[in-house]
Design a protein around this motif. Structure first.
Motif, mmCIF file in Angstrom:
data_model
loop_
_atom_site.group_PDB
_atom_site.id
_atom_site.type_symbol
_atom_site.label_atom_id
_atom_site.label_comp_id
_atom_site.label_asym_id
_atom_site.label_seq_id
_atom_site.Cartn_x
_atom_site.Cartn_y
_atom_site.Cartn_z
ATOM 1 N N ASP B 244 0.826 -1.211 0.000
ATOM 2 C CA ASP B 244 0.000 0.000 0.000
ATOM 3 C C ASP B 244 0.856 1.254 0.000
ATOM 4 O O ASP B 244 0.469 2.278 -0.555
ATOM 5 C CB ASP B 244 -0.915 0.039 1.230
ATOM 6 N N ARG B 246 3.875 1.631 -1.272
ATOM 7 C CA ARG B 246 4.945 1.742 -2.264
ATOM 8 C C ARG B 246 4.728 2.865 -3.263
ATOM 9 O O ARG B 246 5.682 3.364 -3.848
ATOM 10 C CB ARG B 246 5.163 0.414 -2.982
ATOM 11 N N ASN B 247 3.468 3.312 -3.439
ATOM 12 C CA ASN B 247 3.231 4.440 -4.334
ATOM 13 C C ASN B 247 3.705 5.756 -3.737
ATOM 14 O O ASN B 247 3.771 6.761 -4.420
ATOM 15 C CB ASN B 247 1.740 4.561 -4.661
ATOM 16 N N TYR B 248 3.972 5.743 -2.425
ATOM 17 C CA TYR B 248 4.334 6.987 -1.749
ATOM 18 C C TYR B 248 5.822 7.041 -1.431
ATOM 19 O O TYR B 248 6.256 7.819 -0.609
ATOM 20 C CB TYR B 248 3.515 7.155 -0.460
ATOM 21 N N LEU B 249 6.594 6.173 -2.110
ATOM 22 C CA LEU B 249 8.017 6.071 -1.819
ATOM 23 C C LEU B 249 8.717 7.429 -1.917
ATOM 24 O O LEU B 249 9.633 7.727 -1.174
ATOM 25 C CB LEU B 249 8.643 5.077 -2.801
ATOM 26 N N ARG B 250 8.258 8.293 -2.844
ATOM 27 C CA ARG B 250 8.912 9.589 -3.015
ATOM 28 C C ARG B 250 8.487 10.601 -1.962
ATOM 29 O O ARG B 250 9.296 11.336 -1.428
ATOM 30 C CB ARG B 250 8.555 10.180 -4.376
ATOM 31 N N GLN B 251 7.170 10.634 -1.704
ATOM 32 C CA GLN B 251 6.658 11.654 -0.794
ATOM 33 C C GLN B 251 6.821 11.251 0.665
ATOM 34 O O GLN B 251 7.015 12.089 1.524
ATOM 35 C CB GLN B 251 5.168 11.914 -1.044
#
Lengths: 541, 287, 307
Positions: B244, B246-251
């Motif tokens: 869940d 992993r889409n926010y790895l950057r932010q």
């Protein structure tokens, strides 16, 4: 993963396509203007999440398939930004007064990309092919209905007979799914036609690498762009490639490294990254016509058979907070029964009637006799205010949305039960109606969708299970009427009924998010908000 | 495995002593003990509800309030990991339990009785072994649908052949031994021979296999979650929390990094312990 | 020898038949009607369901259906995708080579990495090098592979720009997927190499070699390693299967074409015919590889036959 979910639902919606088609005109990036000189040639690589199953326009039921197809398949007509049907491969047409017979006059000197001449025989062949059960058409067939048969008058004249009058049939011909295909190629390729379709179009298929990419190459002989493209002759780009990259994080990385030049369906968490660097990227966000991403509220099941409960849900849910949490503010607030960009939508009708606020939700419930009970859950006549939410387990977005609704509506005394069902039982339950609310999203360019979603037996998607003879009469009349002004009036009333009866909880308006490198210009978005790369070019730096 | 009968107690004691001298295994054991304790005490020590959302804290980085940060719903990552430990460890234990109990039973039956029963069971084991890696679990979940329990069943069944084959082999080897023949000669009943003479021989390898199996099961559970076929939200299974986030790895790197580390440390500890157990019980064990 | 080979070959036949039966039953064990599952929302249309059932032959008795299924397989026909209207065999044939190469490359990484770490651990037994080598080897098997893959994309593609993140073709697109896949299998090999090296280094002929004054380097790499690698070879078949299964996740992360990705995509799309065919072919492929590996050992080292 988030967009896939929406994607899979929308695929379903396109498959319905009674309403979900049309073609037309709304430019996405003309506003930004062109800075720098256009460069001839070049290759464009687009990152797409999932590989389409087939590229046969007549067979496909998938939005991602159609997105590729429309770059190689011109239609007979297209819908402009006012929802009006305009000529494309058909130069003109006449209809009989009953609206059951059309005569099309086709463009001359046009060839399919394999050199086969485009003519009335080819159009007849294509449409008969769509109607043939052996083709197993998933979307084109519903766009073409009520097509009955056609007669070739001469090479450029086709007479079409419909089995019943339809106000939206002509508009539906704008869908790339009904595009004429080369009869010679169909006969030659047989089952393999879906792997290498041949149409009239600016690009033609060069290579399809299974589970990896599809590459289209410039058709140098192309001479039939629609006037809306604002360009003539063959396309500027040499090649367009779609690479299929399922992982959001990886797909976005490829845009950053230059492995791709554009990505479709930018996942919401990455929108901020794109916006943060306007030197490097351009974000094109074009609203999809159709319904918002929404929850249909069941009017036949306790306790949502009580209008007060339905209204309290509409007051009580904080859609802005949901959009912020789940979608990084990438989408606009849900507009109403139709997304704000859809032709005929009553702008802002949802929040106009139901300003968000727990106090208002509480007031409605108090008035209707739902009294606060144990654990903060309201009770009436000894029954708790329990709301069953159908959640499709294949689709994580449903779970996440459900959890947010659960948390928010608890504050007004509702106890949301998330019922997790896999795909087929989920549809079965929605059809049966043993739930209170269930999620969906539908793409459509015409307000006739209001008939599909809320008329008694309007379609397989009437999940509010609403029955109201007056409403039925209204939307039936809309389907028969061809005068745009009259139609607008009819659908304004229909939207009012839907909202006043609180049949639907709109969450957000669906938007096509396409990110490109900033030196790419001239992407054209049609009435379905699908991008065309015919006029696309690189700017010389 | 050809140790003669006498004094199994002292053998076990030797093994324990060997294990204690293995620093890696002891480290693994200590980490695991802490994890199990944390999982058991989760309701008492977790600072927040692992499922309840709190919009104001969404995407907050590590702080005094949220030691490991908060996710996009404002849920405390530490609390989710603590409660998730219960789920992920349970996936490990339950699926190994399913695999071991079915596998041992099949292995014992096949090895001890031989004949057509052995034939049948061996072919069945071969059949399950024909599906490479995680594929069998994937197929099972596809058939029975994604849920936490189904993941445990699927991962469990796909590990059955490992146990069955191991136990069958060990039983066959043990049967050759003089003491079993002697027991049979004096008319001992099947069950007595099984329990008294054969099971003890099987126990060592099964313990090692099970320990390593827990590690594999936790990873398989995570992989299924990644493919969208695992535990369903909001269940804080570690793999699901990782997927869940992993889409926010950057932010918000903390949403996926900490569950990733939790899985890694746990699986590493289990593996270290398993390796240590193997060395302590029998360094030549072929597992 | 010939007898062994025939027996080994014959033993694979019931397994393959069992696999076909299991894969066949899979479609029928899916809860609800398979045709309804595929049609999704359109399943409300009962004629559509009936047509699809007819088309899929679901109305025949199970035994008859299985007979057709087997008959088709014998003719190299794995059925038709109900969504793509294409031969499943054609779909698999296009992606199988890519998966095969990835698995081989992963195996290569696992063997090289595992052997190096195993040797390092063995020659410096009970030192920090031993411990850290083995922990390093275990790290690979302890990280969820999708996470490792994403971290690699982040580091080597995004930050350093060394390798492209996606697609197939060319060694540079193979590096990250093969490493992700192989790192997870290196631990087993490292452990095996370490154990057998330790054993061999104690043996007579090594002592003799040392006594003859051969350099330690030569002893380890010429004499000891050659013998230590034999048990590694016996693991190749098993590891191949594990890696083959691992491609399911790796191919999805790195957007590589392959049979694993085909399976996952088809599961999500409920294209069960494709799932059936792809799973069946993976299993047959795996059984065949194991068969080949076993047979070649038997030719190389006759003792193995008796194990």
């Amino acid at each position: 993963m988030r967009r896939r979910i929406v994607g899979s639902l929308l695929t379903a919606a396109v498959a319905l396509s009674v309403t979900a088609c049309g073609g037309g005109n709304s430019t996405g990036d003309s506003a930004q203007g062109a800075s720098g000189a256009p460069q001839q040639g070049g290759k464009l690589i687009v990152g797409m999440q999932y590989e389409p199953v087939t590229l046969d326009p007549h067979v496909t039921g998938q939005a991602n398939g159609i997105r590729i197809i429309l770059n190689m398949c011109d239609s007979l007509v297209y819908a402009d930004d006012k929802g009006q049907v305009q000529p494309w491969l058909a130069e003109s047409w006449e209809a009989n007064p009953e609206g059951t017979a059309y005569t099309f006059h086709l463009k001359k000197d046009v060839k399919f990309s394999d050199g086969t001449p485009f003519n009335a025989q080819a159009v007849k062949f294509s449409w008969d092919r769509i109607m043939d059960p052996k083709t197993a058409s998933q979307s084109a067939i519903s766009a073409l209905r009520p097509y009955k048969e056609s007669q070739v008058v001469d090479d450029s004249t086709l007479k079409v007979t419909l089995s019943e009058p339809s106000a939206i049939w002509l508009k539906n011909l704008g869908a790339a799914t009904t595009a004429p295909v080369s009869p010679a190629a169909v006969q030659k390729l047989g089952d393999q036609f879906g792997r290498s379709p041949v149409c009239v179009g600016p690009f033609k298929l060069k290579e399809w690498k299974e589970k990896e990419s599809v590459t289209l190459v410039r058709n140098p002989d192309y001479n039939s762009p629609s006037p809306a493209f604002g360009q003539k002759g063959a396309p500027v780009l040499d090649e367009v490639t779609w690479k299929f990259i399922p992982e959001n994080q990886v797909r976005f990385s490829t845009l950053e490294t230059g492995e791709t030049n554009a990505i479709e369906d930018v996942p919401a968490p990455f929108v901020a990254n794109v916006k943060a660097d306007p030197q490097k990227y351009t974000l094109l966000n074009v609203p999809y016509p159709g319904s918002p991403r929404q929850y249909m509220i069941n009017t036949k099941q306790f306790p949502t058979d009580d209008i007060a409960v339905r209204q309290a849900i509409l007051y009580g849910v904080n859609t802005k907070a949901i959009i912020k949490t789940l979608y990084a503010d990438a989408f606009p607030d849900g507009n109403g029964p139709m997304g704000a960009a859809t032709w005929g939508a009553s702008k802002g009708i949802f929040r106009e009637l139901y300003p968000q606020g727990a106090d208002k939700a509480n007031a409605v419930l108090d008035q209707a006799g739902w009294k606060p009970g144990p654990g903060g859950i309201r009770v009436k006549d000894g029954k708790r205010l329990e709301i069953v939410v159908n959640v499709m387990s294949d689709v994580p977005e449903y779970g996440e949305l459900g959890q947010l609704l659960q948390a928010q509506l608890r504050d007004v005394g509702m106890d949301l039960k998330l019922k997790s069902l896999s795909r087929s039982p989920w549809y079965a339950s929605n059809a049966k109606g043993d739930y209170n609310i269930t999620g969906m999203g539908l793409w459509s360019t015409d307000p006739d969708m209001l008939k599909s979603l809320y008329r008694t037996d309007g379609s397989v998607f009437t999940w509010s299970h609403f029955t109201n003879p007056d409403y039925d009469k209204l939307v039936d009349e809309g389907a028969r009427t061809s005068d745009p002004t009259k139609r607008l009036e009819i659908y304004k009333q229909a939207q009012e009924i839907v909202m006043k009866e609180a049949l639907v909880l709109p969450i957000y308006d669906q938007v096509n998010l396409l990110a490109t490198q900033s030196n790419i210009k001239g992407i054209f978005f049609d009435a379905n908000a699908y991008p065309h790369f015919y006029a696309t070019y690189y700017v010389k730096k | 495995m050809a140790q003669p009968e006498p004094a199994p107690d002292s053998l076990w004691r030797q093994a324990v002593r060997r294990l204690q001298r293995n620093p890696g295994a002891m480290l693994g054991l200590v980490i695991l003990a802490v994890l199990v304790l944390a999982a058991l005490l989760a309701p008492a020590i977790a600072p927040f509800d692992p499922i309840k959302q709190n919009a104001t804290d969404a995407m907050q980085g590590p702080s005094l309030k949220h030691w490991l940060g908060a996710d996009q719903f404002g849920r405390d990552i530490l609390s989710r990991l603590l409660f998730g430990a219960r789920i992920s460890l349970r996936i490990g234990l339950v699926s190994v339990g399913i695999a071991a109990s079915i596998g041992i039973l099949l292995g014992l039956l096949a090895g001890f009785y031989g004949g057509w029963l052995d034939m049948l069971i061996s072919r069945f084991i071969d059949l399950l072994l024909a599906f490479p890696g995680i594929l069998l679990a994937l197929v099972i979940v596809t058939v029975i649908g994604p849920s936490l329990f189904n993941v445990m069943v699927a991962v469990g069944i796909s590990a059955v052949p490992n146990y069955a084959r191991l136990v069958r082999g060990t039983v066959l080897a043990a049967r050759e031994n003089v003491y079993v023949e002697a027991a049979e000669a004096i008319g001992a009943r099947d069950r007595t021979i099984l329990v008294k003479h054969i099971l003890p021989n099987v126990l060592g390898p099964v313990i090692v296999l099970s320990t390593l199996g827990i590690a594999g099961a936790i990873l398989s559970g995570a992989a299924l979650s990644f493919l969208g076929l695992g535990a369903q939200p909001p269940t804080p299974e570690w793999g699901a929390v990782l997927s869940d986030g992993r889409n926010y790895l950057r932010q918000a790197w903390w949403i996926s990094t900490f569950p990733g580390l939790a899985i890694m440390v746990t699986v590493l500890s289990v593996n270290l312990l398993g390796d240590g157990l193997r060395d302590a019980l029998d360094p030549r064990m072929k597992l | 020898m010939l007898g062994y080979l025939t027996k080994r070959l014959a033993s694979a036949v019931p397994v393959i038949i069992g696999v076909t039966l299991l894969v066949f039953l899979m479609l029928h064990m899916v809860p609800g009607d398979p045709a309804e599952q595929m049609l999704g929302e359109m399943a409300v249309d009962k004629t559509a369901v009936a047509n699809l059932r007819q088309q899929m032959g679901l109305n025949d008795p199970l035994a008859v259906q299985y007979g057709h299924f087997l008959g088709n397989i014998l003719h190299g026909n794995l059925g038709t995708s109900m969504l793509a209207h294409r031969s499943v065999m054609d779909m698999i044939g296009k992606v199988l080579p890519s998966t095969f190469y990835l698995t081989l490359a992963g195996l290569g990484v696992a063997i090289v990495l595992g052997t190096l770490l195993g040797i390092a651990a063995a020659v410096r037994q009970n030192t920090w090098l031993d411990t850290s080598s083995m922990v390093l080897a275990l790290l690979g098997v302890s990280m969820p592979s999708f996470w490792l893959g994403l971290l690699l994309v982040f580091t080597f593609s995004l930050r350093l720009g060394w390798f492209p993140a996606t697609g197939s073709g060319g060694w540079e697109r193979m590096v990250m997927p093969a490493f992700t896949l192989g790192f997870g299998a290196a631990a087993v090999i490292a452990r095996l190499v370490r154990a057998s090296m330790l054993e061999i280094l104690r043996l007579d002929f090594i002592r003799v070699a040392r006594a003859k004054g051969l350099s330690e380097h030569r002893v380890i790499y010429r004499h000891a390693l050659k013998n230590a690698l034999i048990p590694v070879l016996t693991m190749v078949g098993l590891e191949f299967g594990r890696l083959l299964g691992g491609t399911v996740v790796i191919e999805t992360v790195f957007a590589r074409p392959g049979i694993g990705r085909l399976i996952v995509d088809s599961i999500l799309k409920k294209d069960f015919q494709v799932v059936q065919g792809a799973v069946l072919l993976s299993a047959v492929f795996y059984v065949a590889i194991n068969l080949l590996v076993d047979m070649s050992y038997a030719l190389i080292d006759p003792r193995i036959r008796y194990q």
